[in-house]
Design an enzyme around this catalytic site. Structure first.
Site, PDB file in Angstrom:
ATOM      1  N   GLY A 131      63.785  52.837  39.862  1.00  0.00           N
ATOM      2  CA  GLY A 131      63.199  53.348  38.625  1.00  0.00           C
ATOM      3  C   GLY A 131      64.223  53.825  37.619  1.00  0.00           C
TER       4      GLY A 131
ATOM      5  N   HIS B  73      54.467  45.443  34.473  1.00  0.00           N
ATOM      6  CA  HIS B  73      55.912  45.164  34.401  1.00  0.00           C
ATOM      7  C   HIS B  73      56.299  43.774  34.901  1.00  0.00           C
ATOM      8  CE1 HIS B  73      55.403  46.612  38.475  1.00  0.00           C
ATOM      9  NE2 HIS B  73      55.561  47.873  38.197  1.00  0.00           N
TER      10      HIS B  73
ATOM     11  N   ASP C 206      50.005  51.387  41.579  1.00  0.00           N
ATOM     12  CA  ASP C 206      51.392  51.203  41.128  1.00  0.00           C
ATOM     13  C   ASP C 206      52.401  51.972  41.968  1.00  0.00           C
ATOM     14  OD1 ASP C 206      53.421  50.135  39.350  1.00  0.00           O
ATOM     15  OD2 ASP C 206      53.709  52.212  38.801  1.00  0.00           O
TER      16      ASP C 206
ATOM     17  N   ASP D 281      57.461  51.887  32.081  1.00  0.00           N
ATOM     18  CA  ASP D 281      57.541  52.214  33.510  1.00  0.00           C
ATOM     19  C   ASP D 281      58.509  53.399  33.675  1.00  0.00           C
ATOM     20  OD1 ASP D 281      57.204  52.272  36.234  1.00  0.00           O
ATOM     21  OD2 ASP D 281      58.248  50.391  36.635  1.00  0.00           O
TER      22      ASP D 281
HETATM   23  O1  DOR Z   1      61.026  51.182  39.325  1.00  0.00           O
HETATM   24  C1  DOR Z   1      59.954  51.667  39.646  1.00  0.00           C
HETATM   25  N1  DOR Z   1      59.792  52.999  39.832  1.00  0.00           N
HETATM   26  N2  DOR Z   1      58.929  50.848  39.851  1.00  0.00           N
HETATM   27  C2  DOR Z   1      57.764  51.274  40.365  1.00  0.00           C
HETATM   28  O2  DOR Z   1      56.892  50.478  40.544  1.00  0.00           O
HETATM   29  C3  DOR Z   1      57.595  52.692  40.733  1.00  0.00           C
HETATM   30  C4  DOR Z   1      58.504  53.564  39.985  1.00  0.00           C
HETATM   31  C5  DOR Z   1      58.597  54.956  40.534  1.00  0.00           C
HETATM   32  O3  DOR Z   1      57.570  55.546  40.868  1.00  0.00           O
HETATM   33  O4  DOR Z   1      59.695  55.482  40.594  1.00  0.00           O
HETATM   34 ZN    ZN Z   2      55.197  49.436  39.343  1.00  0.00          ZN
END
Ligand code: DOR
Ligand code: ZN
Length: 430
Positions: free
Chosen positions: A326, A233, A153, A307
């Protein structure tokens, strides 16, 4: 010590429970469930009239950032946030530094969580060394140290052959393979969903097909190898349709959706360029979000996850293209599901418990938790009527990059018990 949890409305879909009952906890397990239970000598009695009591919630997609990114968050801070959000456990993602790709790092995460954590932490381990997609990680070593699942991931595995080798080798451990689906060649530097909004904002597009190609491929490779596959997700209508078809075919395929993909769209990215809306995969269209909500209702979506991705303020304050992907969400996911799905009658509390507790445990192969004698006393209690504003009182998380900041919601965890130990009491983390 014994705890008598009195008068809550107990919901446990696995047992068909949906009514007021008392729950007696002794040590780490439930001793008795019934009407008007007597408190044993020395038991603490907690009055939960008007509250709901359900099997403890588990968020199976959380970034705790430790080791390596403690400037963003720590295991201590993010498990506090988890308890505040009503979670009794989380599955941690392996994109740490060093990457969680061997038993030593899994052991580190577990031991810090045991010492400083406010919920159970079930670590996932990387599928490939360093998340590079080149060499299989030390899967057996990680399982021996307690890893519950494999995932790269943060990235998708770019080569279909590499994915096949990971699955062919790793399936002997019986764990689920969780896929972050992103074809890096197609997505490139894409920032937000490719469509009219990306054009209007002058941002590079991250097309739905960049995700769907890997969903299709991963289902095909799961068919080839017989491995258990979980799509992380999921964000597009067509991707969800592929999962629906895979399930109809009888393949061991499951998927998860986040509140942000269910309730927000790319239209959130306006001329203020709020980087809290920069997530991976990106917020999609209203049609995609509606299709995901339909999937929640019809059972195609198995789990609600956040997430939860904490980042430091200075990282998220950069230009949109430079800010990391994220958003955080573990403190408000329960409220968002109650507010947007349960209260309007889209799903009932039983289905919510399936999505946030029963199914995450089943997919990760964890011990089931039921509100019955003998079960582990991992319990979430929430007030279904209280209305509050997300972020108004700050966050337990070390980070503040919540895409739902300022939104008014109904429903909030008040009390959480993990193995019979109190981690949240009257809304305060213990
Ligand atoms: O939005 C995200 N943030 N998607 C991801 O797959 C990784 C994650 C992160 O590690 O910040
Ligand atoms: Zn992810």
């Amino acid at each position: 010590m014994a705890l008598l949890l009195k008068g809550a409305h107990v919901v446990d879909p696995a047992l068909g429970l949906d009514g007021v009952a008392d729950v007696l906890v002794e040590g780490e397990r439930i001793a008795q469930v019934g009407e008007s239970l007597e408190a044993p000598e020395g038991a603490e009695v907690i009055d939960l009239a008007g509250k709901y009591l359900v099997p403890g919630l588990v968020d199976m997609h959380v970034h705790l950032r430790e080791p390596g990114f403690e400037h963003k968050a720590t295991i201590a801070s993010e498990t506090r946030a988890a308890a505040k959000g009503g979670m009794t456990g989380v599955c941690s993602m392996p994109n740490t530094n060093p990457v969680t790709d061997n038993g030593t790092v899994v052991e580190y995460v577990r031991s810090v969580a045991e010492r400083e954590g406010h919920c159970r932490v079930f670590p996932s381990g990387a599928m490939t060394k360093g998340l590079k997609g080149e060499i299989i990680s030390e899967m057996g070593d990680m399982v021996a140290h307690g890893a519950v699942a494999f995932t790269d991931d943060g990235r998708g595995i770019q080569g279909a052959g590499m994915l096949r080798r990971c699955m062919d080798y790793g399936k002997m451990f019986g764990k689920v393979f969780m896929s972050h689906c992103q074809d890096e060649d197609l997505v490139g530097e894409g920032q937000i969903n490719e469509g009219p909004v990306s054009t209007k904002r002058g941002l590079l597009g991250w097309p739905a097909e960049g995700e769907e190609i890997q969903i299709a491929r991963d289902i095909a490779v799961a068919r080839l190898t017989g491995a258990k596959l979980h799509i992380q997700h999921i964000s597009t209508a067509r991707g969800l349709e592929m999962v629906r078809e895979a399930k109809a075919e009888g393949l061991p395929v499951t998927c998860e959706a986040t509140p942000h993909h269910l309730f927000l769209t790319d239209e959130c990215i306006d001329e203020t360029f709020n980087t809290n809306f920069k997530v991976n995969p990106p917020l999609r269209t209203a049609e995609d979000a509606a299709a995901l909500r339909a999937g929640v209702t019809d059972g195609t979506v198995d789990a609600i996850v956040t997430d939860h991705a904490p980042h430091a303020d200075w990282e998220k304050s950069r230009e949109f293209e430079l800010a990391p992907f994220g958003m955080t969400g573990i403190e408000c996911s329960l409220a968002l599901i109650i507010t947007n799905l349960v209260k309007p009658g889209v799903i009932d509390y039983g289905r919510m418990v399936d999505l946030m507790s029963v199914n995450p445990r089943r997919i990760l192969g964890l011990e089931p938790v039921r509100i019955e004698a003998g079960s582990l006393a991992d319990i979430t209690v929430f007030d279904p009527e209280v209305t509050w504003t997300i972020g108004a009182d700050g966050y337990e998380s070390k980070a503040r990059n919540c895409g739902f900041d300022g939104v008014s919601v109904t429903g909030r965890a008040t009390d959480v018990f993990v193995g019979g130990r109190v981690t949240l009491r009257n809304g305060q983390v213990c």
